[in-house]
Design a protein around this motif. Structure first.
Motif, PDB file in Angstrom:
ATOM      1  N   ALA A 218       0.830  -1.206   0.000  1.00 10.23           N
ATOM      2  CA  ALA A 218       0.000   0.000   0.000  1.00 10.23           C
ATOM      3  C   ALA A 218       0.866   1.258   0.000  1.00 10.23           C
ATOM      4  CB  ALA A 218      -0.907   0.007   1.229  1.00 10.23           C
ATOM      5  N   ARG A 219       0.259   2.358  -0.398  1.00  9.67           N
ATOM      6  CA  ARG A 219       0.926   3.646  -0.309  1.00  9.67           C
ATOM      7  C   ARG A 219       1.037   4.078   1.154  1.00  9.67           C
ATOM      8  NH1 ARG A 219      -1.451   7.356  -5.262  1.00  9.67           N
ATOM      9  NH2 ARG A 219      -1.763   5.667  -6.752  1.00  9.67           N
ATOM     10  N   VAL A 220       1.916   5.031   1.402  1.00 16.33           N
ATOM     11  CA  VAL A 220       2.033   5.663   2.717  1.00 16.33           C
ATOM     12  C   VAL A 220       1.630   7.122   2.567  1.00 16.33           C
ATOM     13  CG1 VAL A 220       3.633   6.359   4.539  1.00 16.33           C
ATOM     14  CG2 VAL A 220       3.838   4.090   3.493  1.00 16.33           C
ATOM     15  N   ARG A 221       0.811   7.610   3.505  1.00 16.93           N
ATOM     16  CA  ARG A 221       0.357   9.005   3.473  1.00 16.93           C
ATOM     17  C   ARG A 221       0.265   9.527   4.902  1.00 16.93           C
ATOM     18  NH1 ARG A 221      -5.132   6.808   2.103  1.00 16.93           N
ATOM     19  NH2 ARG A 221      -6.218   6.678   4.106  1.00 16.93           N
ATOM     20  N   PRO A 222       0.239  10.851   5.103  1.00 14.96           N
ATOM     21  CA  PRO A 222       0.083  11.390   6.455  1.00 14.96           C
ATOM     22  C   PRO A 222      -1.357  11.266   6.946  1.00 14.96           C
ATOM     23  CG  PRO A 222       0.258  13.175   4.860  1.00 14.96           C
ATOM     24  CD  PRO A 222       0.500  11.905   4.109  1.00 14.96           C
ATOM     25  N   ASP A 223      -1.531  10.983   8.247  1.00 16.11           N
ATOM     26  CA  ASP A 223      -2.874  10.971   8.814  1.00 16.11           C
ATOM     27  C   ASP A 223      -3.263  12.391   9.231  1.00 16.11           C
ATOM     28  OD1 ASP A 223      -1.580  11.508  11.213  1.00 16.11           O
ATOM     29  OD2 ASP A 223      -2.104   9.617  12.172  1.00 16.11           O
ATOM     30  N   PRO A 228       2.944   9.558   9.286  1.00 13.53           N
ATOM     31  CA  PRO A 228       2.828   8.655   8.131  1.00 13.53           C
ATOM     32  C   PRO A 228       2.118   7.349   8.518  1.00 13.53           C
ATOM     33  CG  PRO A 228       5.058   9.528   8.323  1.00 13.53           C
ATOM     34  CD  PRO A 228       4.348   9.894   9.587  1.00 13.53           C
ATOM     35  N   VAL A 229       1.124   6.965   7.714  1.00 14.73           N
ATOM     36  CA  VAL A 229       0.382   5.724   7.936  1.00 14.73           C
ATOM     37  C   VAL A 229       0.211   5.020   6.601  1.00 14.73           C
ATOM     38  CG1 VAL A 229      -0.867   6.521   9.982  1.00 14.73           C
ATOM     39  CG2 VAL A 229      -1.850   6.910   7.704  1.00 14.73           C
ATOM     40  N   ALA A 230      -0.080   3.713   6.668  1.00 17.11           N
ATOM     41  CA  ALA A 230      -0.348   2.940   5.460  1.00 17.11           C
ATOM     42  C   ALA A 230      -1.773   3.190   4.996  1.00 17.11           C
ATOM     43  CB  ALA A 230      -0.136   1.460   5.735  1.00 17.11           C
ATOM     44  N   ALA A 231      -1.933   3.389   3.697  1.00 11.77           N
ATOM     45  CA  ALA A 231      -3.261   3.592   3.107  1.00 11.77           C
ATOM     46  C   ALA A 231      -3.901   2.227   2.876  1.00 11.77           C
ATOM     47  CB  ALA A 231      -3.149   4.377   1.806  1.00 11.77           C
ATOM     48  N   ARG A 232      -4.244   1.565   3.985  1.00 12.41           N
ATOM     49  CA  ARG A 232      -4.797   0.212   3.901  1.00 12.41           C
ATOM     50  C   ARG A 232      -5.841   0.016   4.991  1.00 12.41           C
ATOM     51  NH1 ARG A 232      -0.884  -4.167   6.859  1.00 12.41           N
ATOM     52  NH2 ARG A 232      -2.848  -5.327   6.670  1.00 12.41           N
ATOM     53  N   PHE A 233      -6.647  -1.014   4.835  1.00 11.68           N
ATOM     54  CA  PHE A 233      -7.666  -1.341   5.822  1.00 11.68           C
ATOM     55  C   PHE A 233      -7.813  -2.856   5.900  1.00 11.68           C
ATOM     56  CE2 PHE A 233      -9.929  -0.916   1.767  1.00 11.68           C
ATOM     57  CZ  PHE A 233     -10.662  -2.087   1.716  1.00 11.68           C
ATOM     58  N   GLU A 248      -3.207   1.248  -3.801  1.00  7.97           N
ATOM     59  CA  GLU A 248      -2.051   0.495  -4.280  1.00  7.97           C
ATOM     60  C   GLU A 248      -0.817   1.364  -4.570  1.00  7.97           C
ATOM     61  OE1 GLU A 248      -1.955  -2.639  -4.191  1.00  7.97           O
ATOM     62  OE2 GLU A 248      -4.076  -3.158  -4.008  1.00  7.97           O
ATOM     63  N   LEU A 249       0.320   0.813  -4.175  1.00  7.71           N
ATOM     64  CA  LEU A 249       1.611   1.406  -4.494  1.00  7.71           C
ATOM     65  C   LEU A 249       1.833   1.359  -6.003  1.00  7.71           C
ATOM     66  CD1 LEU A 249       4.385   2.435  -3.348  1.00  7.71           C
ATOM     67  CD2 LEU A 249       5.116   0.049  -3.400  1.00  7.71           C
ATOM     68  N   THR A 250       2.307   2.478  -6.583  1.00  8.92           N
ATOM     69  CA  THR A 250       2.570   2.517  -8.028  1.00  8.92           C
ATOM     70  C   THR A 250       4.020   2.863  -8.348  1.00  8.92           C
ATOM     71  OG1 THR A 250       1.869   4.844  -8.134  1.00  8.92           O
ATOM     72  CG2 THR A 250       0.190   3.172  -8.588  1.00  8.92           C
ATOM     73  N   ASP A 251       4.837   3.094  -7.337  1.00 15.80           N
ATOM     74  CA  ASP A 251       6.239   3.495  -7.533  1.00 15.80           C
ATOM     75  C   ASP A 251       7.103   2.242  -7.706  1.00 15.80           C
ATOM     76  OD1 ASP A 251       8.888   4.290  -7.272  1.00 15.80           O
ATOM     77  OD2 ASP A 251       8.515   5.671  -5.617  1.00 15.80           O
ATOM     78  N   PRO A 252       7.690   2.010  -8.879  1.00 12.42           N
ATOM     79  CA  PRO A 252       8.462   0.775  -9.083  1.00 12.42           C
ATOM     80  C   PRO A 252       9.710   0.687  -8.209  1.00 12.42           C
ATOM     81  CG  PRO A 252       8.691   2.243 -10.970  1.00 12.42           C
ATOM     82  CD  PRO A 252       7.617   2.818 -10.112  1.00 12.42           C
TER      83      PRO A 252
END
Length: 322
Positions: A218-223, A228-233, A248-252
């Motif tokens: 998953a992506r990581v974003r600020p809460d 920083p937290v994982a964009a997941r559930f 979803e993570l898109t950075d190769p």
């Protein structure tokens, strides 16, 4: 006469299961999400150190040298390759395999439903999951609660400020465990799986915003507080984990880093070093569209629909009779 030839699940349960599978397919047809059928055998394995793949020796003809293959634990890698190729919204419902998982709610071969929606993040995908699950189970709207808050509610722990020793002391006081480790996520996972999850029985709940260190794919974003937290559930119903979803993570490059980190963790735990799915990195380099994806345990969904607490009551032939 030996009765081991008989299915463990009543025929009425299997008929209900068939109805639910048909209902799932109708839902996605109405949403214009099309079904794919990716391979379940691959020359690469899952990287997650805590999921063990089943191995298969493949020979194109009897005298040939065997190629080591793996039965897939999820269709995720293959589906992301399809997404990068321009598939659009897709789902797959079929068999996946995990070694060392047999029990009341586990079978080494089980049915997983996985789907991806373009242009959605994890919050929007929760709406999608909720629509499907509540229509099948006839339950009210599902509560949403952050990982930080559920720890505070159930344990009084502050996952951001309590040190590793505090987590370890809490785990040892509440769980029958005697291990020596400084792995923070190890203690958090232990408390979550062995203490918190069994208490999540009173109401269905989405646990959101996992620690960034548990981001998986998953992506990581600020809460809301800039942490920083994982964009997941994860979705829990009746004390069982039912679904796990990501923005979803898109950075190769980051994907490659995480695969390498998983491999290093496997080495530190003396686990087998298996071929990584580098084609996933190539797919992301080609361009994975902005999307969110989720995997849902179909057998567990049927268990909930039927009110049974054993997986052998919703599949015809579990491992001991396969």
């Amino acid at each position: 006469m030996n009765s081991h030839w008989r299915p463990t699940a009543p025929i009425a349960h299997l008929q209900k299961r068939a109805d639910i599978l048909a209902q799932i397919r109708r839902y996605f047809a109405n949403q214009q999400v099309w079904e794919v059928d990716a391979a379940v055998m691959s020359q690469a394995a899952v990287s997650d150190p805590f999921i063990d793949s089943l191995e298969v020796a493949y020979r194109p003809f009897p005298e040939a040298e065997a190629t080591q293959c793996y039965l897939q634990t999820s269709p995720e890698y293959a589906m992301k390759r399809l997404l990068a190729a321009g598939s659009g919204d897709i789902y797959q419902m079929g068999k996946v395999f995990r070694n060392g998982e047999v029990g009341r709610i586990h079978n080494p071969e089980f049915t997983m439903l996985e789907w991806y929606r373009l242009g959605m993040d994890d919050t929007q995908l929760m709406d999608d999951v909720e629509a499907l699950v509540t229509s099948i189970l006839g339950i009210p709207p599902i509560r949403r609660c952050t990982y930080t808050r559920i720890f505070a509610e159930k344990t009084g722990l502050d996952i951001h400020n309590d040190d590793n020793q505090t987590l370890a002391d809490y785990a040892r006081a509440h769980i029958d465990v005697d291990i020596a480790t400084d792995d923070r996520d190890g203690w958090l996972n232990l408390i979550m799986s062995h203490f918190i999850e069994p208490t999540l029985i009173d109401e269905p709940i989405f646990v959101t915003e996992y620690p960034a260190s548990q981001s998986a794919l998953a992506r990581v974003r600020p809460d809301a507080n800039g942490i920083p937290v994982a964009a997941r559930f994860e979705l829990f119903i009746g004390g069982m984990e039912l679904a796990n979803g990501y923005h979803e993570l898109t950075d190769p490059a980051e994907q490659q880093r995480r695969l390498a980190a998983d491999q290093a963790t496997r080495a530190s735990l003396n686990l087998p070093q298996r071929p990584l799915e580098t084609r996933l990195v190539d797919a992301l380099a080609q361009g994975l569209p902005d999307c969110a994806g989720v995997a849902l345990g179909v057998d567990r969904l049927v268990m909930l629909a039927l009110g049974t607490d054993r997986i052998d009551q919703v599949i015809p032939f579990p491992f001991e009779r396969a």
